[in-house]
Design an enzyme around this catalytic site. Sequence first.
Site, short mmCIF file in Angstrom:
data_model
loop_
_atom_site.label_atom_id
_atom_site.label_comp_id
_atom_site.label_asym_id
_atom_site.label_seq_id
_atom_site.Cartn_x
_atom_site.Cartn_y
_atom_site.Cartn_z
N SER A 123 0.60 -1.20 -0.13
CA SER A 123 -0.08 0.20 0.13
C SER A 123 0.67 1.14 0.12
O SER A 123 1.90 1.30 0.61
CB SER A 123 -0.83 -0.12 1.45
OG SER A 123 -1.60 1.06 1.39
N TYR A 147 -1.57 5.78 -5.41
CA TYR A 147 -2.71 6.82 -5.32
C TYR A 147 -1.73 8.09 -6.15
O TYR A 147 -0.78 8.06 -6.09
CB TYR A 147 -3.05 7.50 -3.87
CG TYR A 147 -3.95 6.44 -3.25
CD1 TYR A 147 -5.14 6.19 -3.48
CD2 TYR A 147 -3.42 5.69 -2.16
CE1 TYR A 147 -5.90 5.19 -3.04
CE2 TYR A 147 -4.44 4.95 -1.41
CZ TYR A 147 -5.50 4.84 -1.77
OH TYR A 147 -6.16 3.86 -1.04
N THR A 173 -4.85 2.75 -7.96
CA THR A 173 -6.34 2.65 -7.34
C THR A 173 -7.23 4.02 -7.81
O THR A 173 -6.99 5.39 -7.42
CB THR A 173 -6.18 2.77 -5.87
OG1 THR A 173 -5.63 1.57 -5.25
CG2 THR A 173 -7.62 2.79 -4.96
N LYS A 235 -7.06 -0.78 -10.26
CA LYS A 235 -7.94 -1.30 -9.03
C LYS A 235 -9.07 -0.48 -8.75
O LYS A 235 -8.87 0.77 -8.46
CB LYS A 235 -7.24 -1.57 -7.72
CG LYS A 235 -7.62 -1.96 -6.54
CD LYS A 235 -6.79 -2.25 -5.30
CE LYS A 235 -7.39 -2.40 -4.08
NZ LYS A 235 -8.27 -1.25 -3.46
N HIS A 259 -13.13 -1.54 -2.94
CA HIS A 259 -12.31 -0.83 -1.74
C HIS A 259 -12.94 -1.62 -0.19
O HIS A 259 -12.80 -1.01 0.60
CB HIS A 259 -12.55 0.50 -1.79
CG HIS A 259 -11.04 1.35 -1.26
ND1 HIS A 259 -10.08 1.70 -2.13
CD2 HIS A 259 -10.65 1.47 -0.03
CE1 HIS A 259 -9.10 2.34 -1.58
NE2 HIS A 259 -9.33 1.96 -0.22
#
Length: 364
Positions: A123, A147, A173, A235, A259
């Site tokens: 992440s 991100y 994402t 994603k 999510h």
Amino acid sequence: MNTSGLGCNRPASRCKEMSMVCLTDFEAYAKEHLPKATWDYYAAGADECCTRDDNLLAYKRIRLRPRMLRDVSVSDTRTTVQGTEISFPVGIAPTAFHCLAWHDGEMSTARATEAVNTCYITSTYSTCSVEEIVAAAPNGYRWFQLYVYRNRKVSEQIVHRVEALGYKALVLTVDVPYTGKRRNDIRNQFRLPPHLKENNGPEEYGIPANTLDPSISWKDIYWLQSLTRLPIIIKGILTKEDAELAVEHGVQGIIVSNHGGRQLDGGPATIDALSEIVDTVQGRIEVYLDGGIRTGSDVLKALALGAKCVFIGRPAVWGLAYKGEEGVREVLQILNDEFRLSMALAGCRNVSEINRNLIQFSKL
């Protein structure tokens, strides 16, 4: 998240004395042992949690059509993702702040996934640095979840950093232009502890406020492709229309994801969205899925409906809370064993024999 009736339904107080038999045993242990605000953060769904809960319930509506007398004396769970072989089609989804569950956090997660030879998506909001994660498991197979920040230079630097460290794909994402409303985090005034923070500005659920770029659009796929030679996987896709756009924009994969039900409440369960995306993509790129995977038969159902691999989020955190690296390994091993057994009982000797003929939808 209370999943009573959705799995091994044992009182949490008994879990300490019992061997861990299924993933919901780890859930019960984590709920009992983590601080309430930390548990609530991991368990949270958006608004009324309808989508979060439906991610699990949707699997119960799908029935299997097992085939008999197929000589399942030898079985093989191996598959490939983006051309790399993994031991079985379950990886670790990107989840934030593993150090809240276990003292060395993502380093333990990385070691566990390296040990069982599967894929770990790190992440952006890891509580260990990407350098520490790579050092902890130098031979692990890793993708990096990205991100896009308002400050694009920061995102560019991250891309170059993880590519240089040997990450094998970028997972963009796309379902967080803004953070979903998670009621318990607001009630708890959830904040990261000071020793895990990178900055001391205002936060939203532990993340620095107003850092993510809500203007991100399809044209930014081209911008990202200009920065890197890594495969780009998107994603957060839930519709055939966006799946087609993903293919047209030259990405290498899609993760069907809501999510974990933490963003838009009222969207589809991921397993319910999977078929239309697989039918649209028609094998042009790989399709993966996360959300609601709790048993080996869930994995089997997802693969039968066209997923190449699935990813688990919360169960990995439960494993960490139980026993760090060893706990994550146990979670993955239980899923692998259950998947192998479900495959054999359904008459499949290897992953390539799993197809939609295995599935019927419940009349209820």
